[in-house]
Design an enzyme around this catalytic site. Sequence first.
Site, PDB file in Angstrom:
ATOM      1  N   LYS A 113      61.215   8.388  33.132  1.00 35.34           N
ATOM      2  CA  LYS A 113      59.806   8.326  32.742  1.00 35.34           C
ATOM      3  C   LYS A 113      59.648   8.896  31.335  1.00 35.34           C
ATOM      4  O   LYS A 113      59.858  10.083  31.112  1.00 35.34           O
ATOM      5  CB  LYS A 113      58.943   9.151  33.704  1.00 35.34           C
ATOM      6  CG  LYS A 113      57.480   9.164  33.281  1.00 35.34           C
ATOM      7  CD  LYS A 113      56.796  10.429  33.740  1.00 35.34           C
ATOM      8  CE  LYS A 113      55.449  10.687  33.078  1.00 35.34           C
ATOM      9  NZ  LYS A 113      55.237  10.257  31.722  1.00 35.34           N
TER      10      LYS A 113
ATOM     11  N   GLY B 106      60.461  19.601  28.874  1.00 36.34           N
ATOM     12  CA  GLY B 106      59.030  19.687  28.603  1.00 36.34           C
ATOM     13  C   GLY B 106      58.569  21.130  28.658  1.00 36.34           C
ATOM     14  O   GLY B 106      59.344  22.054  28.387  1.00 36.34           O
ATOM     15  N   SER B 107      57.322  21.317  29.048  1.00 34.47           N
ATOM     16  CA  SER B 107      56.736  22.659  28.988  1.00 34.47           C
ATOM     17  C   SER B 107      57.227  23.530  30.149  1.00 34.47           C
ATOM     18  O   SER B 107      57.577  23.019  31.222  1.00 34.47           O
ATOM     19  CB  SER B 107      55.210  22.558  29.033  1.00 34.47           C
ATOM     20  OG  SER B 107      54.822  21.931  30.231  1.00 34.47           O
ATOM     21  N   THR B 108      57.185  24.831  29.930  1.00 30.07           N
ATOM     22  CA  THR B 108      57.632  25.766  30.962  1.00 30.07           C
ATOM     23  C   THR B 108      56.715  25.672  32.183  1.00 30.07           C
ATOM     24  O   THR B 108      57.189  25.739  33.328  1.00 30.07           O
ATOM     25  CB  THR B 108      57.676  27.200  30.400  1.00 30.07           C
ATOM     26  OG1 THR B 108      58.669  27.211  29.364  1.00 30.07           O
ATOM     27  CG2 THR B 108      58.050  28.226  31.448  1.00 30.07           C
TER      28      THR B 108
ATOM     29  N   GLY C 152      57.766  22.682  34.128  1.00 23.83           N
ATOM     30  CA  GLY C 152      59.096  22.990  34.676  1.00 23.83           C
ATOM     31  C   GLY C 152      58.972  23.859  35.920  1.00 23.83           C
ATOM     32  O   GLY C 152      59.639  23.648  36.933  1.00 23.83           O
TER      33      GLY C 152
ATOM     34  N   GLU D 122      64.918  21.875  30.803  1.00 26.37           N
ATOM     35  CA  GLU D 122      65.012  22.309  29.406  1.00 26.37           C
ATOM     36  C   GLU D 122      63.587  22.517  28.945  1.00 26.37           C
ATOM     37  O   GLU D 122      62.832  21.552  28.794  1.00 26.37           O
ATOM     38  CB  GLU D 122      65.752  21.224  28.604  1.00 26.37           C
ATOM     39  CG  GLU D 122      66.377  21.757  27.346  1.00 26.37           C
ATOM     40  CD  GLU D 122      65.455  21.621  26.175  1.00 26.37           C
ATOM     41  OE1 GLU D 122      64.693  22.582  25.936  1.00 26.37           O
ATOM     42  OE2 GLU D 122      65.478  20.583  25.525  1.00 26.37           O
TER      43      GLU D 122
ATOM     44  N   CYS E 123      61.522  22.339  20.632  1.00 30.33           N
ATOM     45  CA  CYS E 123      61.612  23.430  21.598  1.00 30.33           C
ATOM     46  C   CYS E 123      62.403  24.619  21.043  1.00 30.33           C
ATOM     47  O   CYS E 123      62.143  25.754  21.391  1.00 30.33           O
ATOM     48  CB  CYS E 123      62.243  22.937  22.896  1.00 30.33           C
ATOM     49  SG  CYS E 123      63.728  22.000  22.620  1.00 30.33           S
TER      50      CYS E 123
ATOM     51  N   GLU F 251      54.552  29.931  22.616  1.00 31.24           N
ATOM     52  CA  GLU F 251      55.091  28.783  21.885  1.00 31.24           C
ATOM     53  C   GLU F 251      53.919  27.996  21.301  1.00 31.24           C
ATOM     54  O   GLU F 251      53.077  27.476  22.048  1.00 31.24           O
ATOM     55  CB  GLU F 251      55.889  27.896  22.848  1.00 31.24           C
ATOM     56  CG  GLU F 251      56.509  26.698  22.181  1.00 31.24           C
ATOM     57  CD  GLU F 251      57.323  25.837  23.153  1.00 31.24           C
ATOM     58  OE1 GLU F 251      56.827  25.564  24.260  1.00 31.24           O
ATOM     59  OE2 GLU F 251      58.447  25.458  22.786  1.00 31.24           O
TER      60      GLU F 251
HETATM   61  P1  NDP Z   1      54.620  18.364  29.453  1.00 32.62           P
HETATM   62  O1  NDP Z   1      55.584  19.331  29.965  1.00 32.62           O
HETATM   63  O2  NDP Z   1      53.309  18.232  30.141  1.00 32.62           O
HETATM   64  O3  NDP Z   1      55.252  16.902  29.418  1.00 32.62           O
HETATM   65  C1  NDP Z   1      56.619  16.609  29.387  1.00 32.62           C
HETATM   66  C2  NDP Z   1      56.909  15.404  30.295  1.00 32.62           C
HETATM   67  O4  NDP Z   1      56.628  15.746  31.653  1.00 32.62           O
HETATM   68  C3  NDP Z   1      56.026  14.201  30.021  1.00 32.62           C
HETATM   69  O5  NDP Z   1      56.760  13.038  30.302  1.00 32.62           O
HETATM   70  C4  NDP Z   1      54.911  14.374  31.025  1.00 32.62           C
HETATM   71  O6  NDP Z   1      54.250  13.168  31.302  1.00 32.62           O
HETATM   72  C5  NDP Z   1      55.689  14.874  32.225  1.00 32.62           C
HETATM   73  N1  NDP Z   1      54.920  15.655  33.186  1.00 32.62           N
HETATM   74  C6  NDP Z   1      53.811  16.419  32.967  1.00 32.62           C
HETATM   75  N2  NDP Z   1      53.399  16.996  34.119  1.00 32.62           N
HETATM   76  C7  NDP Z   1      54.253  16.589  35.089  1.00 32.62           C
HETATM   77  C8  NDP Z   1      54.368  16.843  36.475  1.00 32.62           C
HETATM   78  N3  NDP Z   1      53.515  17.666  37.099  1.00 32.62           N
HETATM   79  N4  NDP Z   1      55.363  16.273  37.172  1.00 32.62           N
HETATM   80  C9  NDP Z   1      56.246  15.474  36.552  1.00 32.62           C
HETATM   81  N5  NDP Z   1      56.186  15.178  35.238  1.00 32.62           N
HETATM   82  C10 NDP Z   1      55.212  15.734  34.501  1.00 32.62           C
HETATM   83  O7  NDP Z   1      54.374  18.671  27.956  1.00 32.62           O
HETATM   84  P2  NDP Z   1      53.101  18.285  27.078  1.00 32.62           P
HETATM   85  O8  NDP Z   1      53.327  16.958  26.528  1.00 32.62           O
HETATM   86  O9  NDP Z   1      51.822  18.475  27.824  1.00 32.62           O
HETATM   87  O10 NDP Z   1      53.164  19.402  25.968  1.00 32.62           O
HETATM   88  C11 NDP Z   1      52.600  20.677  26.236  1.00 32.62           C
HETATM   89  C12 NDP Z   1      53.461  21.777  25.686  1.00 32.62           C
HETATM   90  O11 NDP Z   1      54.757  21.699  26.272  1.00 32.62           O
HETATM   91  C13 NDP Z   1      53.748  21.711  24.202  1.00 32.62           C
HETATM   92  O12 NDP Z   1      52.725  22.277  23.464  1.00 32.62           O
HETATM   93  C14 NDP Z   1      55.010  22.491  24.122  1.00 32.62           C
HETATM   94  O13 NDP Z   1      54.701  23.861  24.106  1.00 32.62           O
HETATM   95  C15 NDP Z   1      55.747  22.150  25.386  1.00 32.62           C
HETATM   96  N6  NDP Z   1      56.744  21.097  25.213  1.00 32.62           N
HETATM   97  C16 NDP Z   1      58.044  21.452  25.169  1.00 32.62           C
HETATM   98  C17 NDP Z   1      59.006  20.502  24.943  1.00 32.62           C
HETATM   99  C18 NDP Z   1      60.444  20.845  24.877  1.00 32.62           C
HETATM  100  O14 NDP Z   1      61.196  20.115  24.246  1.00 32.62           O
HETATM  101  N7  NDP Z   1      60.901  21.885  25.526  1.00 32.62           N
HETATM  102  C19 NDP Z   1      58.654  19.109  24.732  1.00 32.62           C
HETATM  103  C20 NDP Z   1      57.262  18.815  24.855  1.00 32.62           C
HETATM  104  C21 NDP Z   1      56.353  19.801  25.072  1.00 32.62           C
HETATM  105  P3  NDP Z   1      52.978  12.732  30.448  1.00 32.62           P
HETATM  106  O15 NDP Z   1      53.449  12.522  29.047  1.00 32.62           O
HETATM  107  O16 NDP Z   1      52.566  11.467  31.097  1.00 32.62           O
HETATM  108  O17 NDP Z   1      51.964  13.822  30.533  1.00 32.62           O
END
Ligand code: NDP
Length: 818
Positions: free
Chosen positions: A191, A244-246, A249, A266, A300, A397
């Site tokens: 996804k 993605g976000s903590t 996660g 991660e 990140c 962050e």
């Molecule tokens: P998210 O963690 O929300 O999104 C990352 C991925 O997870 C996207 O594909 C998102 O889908 C999906 N996702 C979100 N919620 C769920 C869930 N409950 N179950 C399964 N999948 C899910 O990050 P954001 O885009 O909202 O960014 C927010 C913050 O996260 C940033 O400001 C940053 O601090 C951090 N971040 C960290 C990253 C890293 O590389 N470690 C990368 C991106 C963000 P969808 O896009 O459809 O919402």
Amino acid sequence: MNVMEIFETMEYGPAPEAAAPGLAWIKEHSPFSLFINNQWVKPASGQYIESINPATGKLLAKVAAANSADVDAAVAAARAAFETWSKTPGHVRARYLYAIARHIQKHSRLLAVLESLDNGKPIRETRDIDIPLVARHFYYHAGWAQLMESELPGYQPVGVVGQIIPWNFPLLMLAWKIAPALAMGNTVVLKPARYTSLTALKFAEIVQEIGLPPGVVNIVTGEASQVGEALVSHPDVNKIAFTGSTDVGRSIRRATAGSGKKLSLELGGKSPFIVFDDADLDSVVEGVVDAIWFNQGQVCCAGSRLLVQEDVAERLIGKLRVRMEHLRIGDPLDKAVDIGAIVSPGQLKEIQRLVNQGVEEGAVMWQPSWACPTEGYFFPPTLFTNVSPATTIAQVEIFGPVLVSMTFRTPAEAVELANNTRYGLAASVWSENINLALDVAPKLKAGSVWINCTNLFDASSGFGGYRESGFGREGGKEGLYEYVRPKWETPDSSSKEFHIVIDSASSDGANSSPSMDEDALQDQVFVSSNGHAMALPAIDRTPKMYIGGKQVRPDSGYSRDVYDLQGHMIGQVGEGNRKDIRNAVEAAHKASGWAFGTTHNRAQILYYIAENLSVREDEFAHRIVQQTGRPYEDAIAEVQVSISRLFSYAAWADKFEGVVHRPPLRGAVLAMPEAIGVMGIACPDEYPLLGFISLVAPTIAMGNTVVVISSQQSPLSATDCYQVLETSDLPGGVVNIVTGDHDTLNQVLADHDDVDSMWYFGTAEGSKRVELASAGNMKRTWVNYGHPRDLMDSVQGEGEEFLREATQVKNIWIPYGE
Ligand code: NDP
């Protein structure tokens, strides 16, 4: 402007990359369908989401909004494909991965343009960093597919993998996830983030182009609430890989707890960028540009906390401001632009909110004099000084082009400031003194440490975090283990009835003795000087807790009875509680110097423990008989295997080493497995002694300190070990043992924020509780979901799998050359 005027001002002229090929490709496909079983399928909902160009705020494409029915179809396709793909020879899988890499290169310009249009990142980065690294990942993993049979002989693929990726490196994160999964024989459902699906869909076209078998890769676009959550909770998905976000996660950790799904996370970071006063400050300035303004700071591992030695701070900040004044922001497709657009209005608003908060908290904000474009979502590079380490902007962050700076005086203070974060993804150290840099690097709680460089990535070198930055590694050989499981761990073997297997060779006549007369253990016969025999009660020996190298009374002041299988009481142990666990964790932290001692010394102590145990072999065997009712031959075999296991880990202590990677740069990367920190261990009830030794020996061999909850049913073998440990030169606090009610104690240990990892070998329900509780501080867990291992078997009971679970790999990047 004529040539003369340009010469006078030395201003950059526009150098745009053509958007036309990317826009034409989008027009041809939009609205985009889902990619399932190598077919383009319309979403069941009939709905589409909009993808916006962040540099203009205008609509770029419409992308299918899948729902759980589409996820079901994709998982079913992946499951069907797994049957064949998992049995496809490594060489054949290698050819497919190689073909993907070649096709990425063939379409590299289109991919770079699409990525810049969709995400807003400068074309210089997509063209020179993102896309070349994507190709490199597929080439590198083609190699591992080829070598899997010979290099990972005891392992098999995990199954169907659900992969969820973010928007900051859309295609690169796809490559980091898909390449190792396919190389190891898994099939995937991926996804993409809702803002940035386009390059994943172009990748799907490449999958078709190279003729990858249907169902091996499925791309399902849409919203987190529809697609992400359905994938995470899907019963036929065997592993989730998430970046993605903590916060998300953490929710995925909770959602998968107890399900038996493998998980790698991660997550976020707040990485330190440490500058010592002997560093080359001009290089440092360029390093900072790469650390925090690369990809608009939406990275990140961005070096978002600048820690500068006090005596050069003013000079460095001055140089930095001059450089910031010259950074160029604007159209991401302009090849002379340094900073592109922020991915979405929501992210832009969040950055602004945190910057405002920084000002309110009293920090001094500085931004260059020039203005950002008014169209699209742009934010200027921002520098905060006068920042206090406890403030929001120093801890949270920001995920934008915002740098906070602080000062330190000594290397020790630098390490303390650097580690003052709940994250642990990366760090950068700048000094011309290699001794100082290499002394500091191991002390930093971070998965990657860059020396005199920053934000370097390569497929050969694993990447991943500590603490709330998540667990698991991507890249390197260590990353492969995220996509495999031991061959013996088939659904059949994991659910089969547990029974004890005894190697008859290890129970020869010399060691056997008649089965135990239990009363003889309770009472001895005393013969008085006049020759009259009289019964004498055994001296009461109620074991206490073993904390900080001392035997201490339980905080509760209560004891619990221990019974044999016939219901006879055979002893009492302390009833541990929350306070005992807290004390034990504190003692384990105090003993953290154990990790920095020599491996030779750790090996010597493990041998010594084995030696002292062997002196008391018979006594320990009797104790096992007493607790379990098993025959003496079984019991003595268990003691002997325990001794042999201690020898194994004494042997491993100085042999489980790292490697030196040779990524394509002038330099080397030291990949060093290091201790995780304080580990919690819940012992199984099977094998009272071997269960304890099999879990404690590998963890301490690797330099961890541990808090062990002994078997609830048969705790006396572990408590008998107090004296063995005390007489074996083991420093106090390295092993702490608490007895009592398993459920209560495990919960406290799993909840504890100062415990870095938890191993649990017990029930399915207990495993789930541990995984759920671990989401608090995102500690690593290793649980058995109620499937006992046959610890007598050396394949299941010892070896590298245990050592990997007891360590995390730190990659230290050391470029060289003038
Ligand atoms: P998210 O963690 O929300 O999104 C990352 C991925 O997870 C996207 O594909 C998102 O889908 C999906 N996702 C979100 N919620 C769920 C869930 N409950 N179950 C399964 N999948 C899910 O990050 P954001 O885009 O909202 O960014 C927010 C913050 O996260 C940033 O400001 C940053 O601090 C951090 N971040 C960290 C990253 C890293 O590389 N470690 C990368 C991106 C963000 P969808 O896009 O459809 O919402």
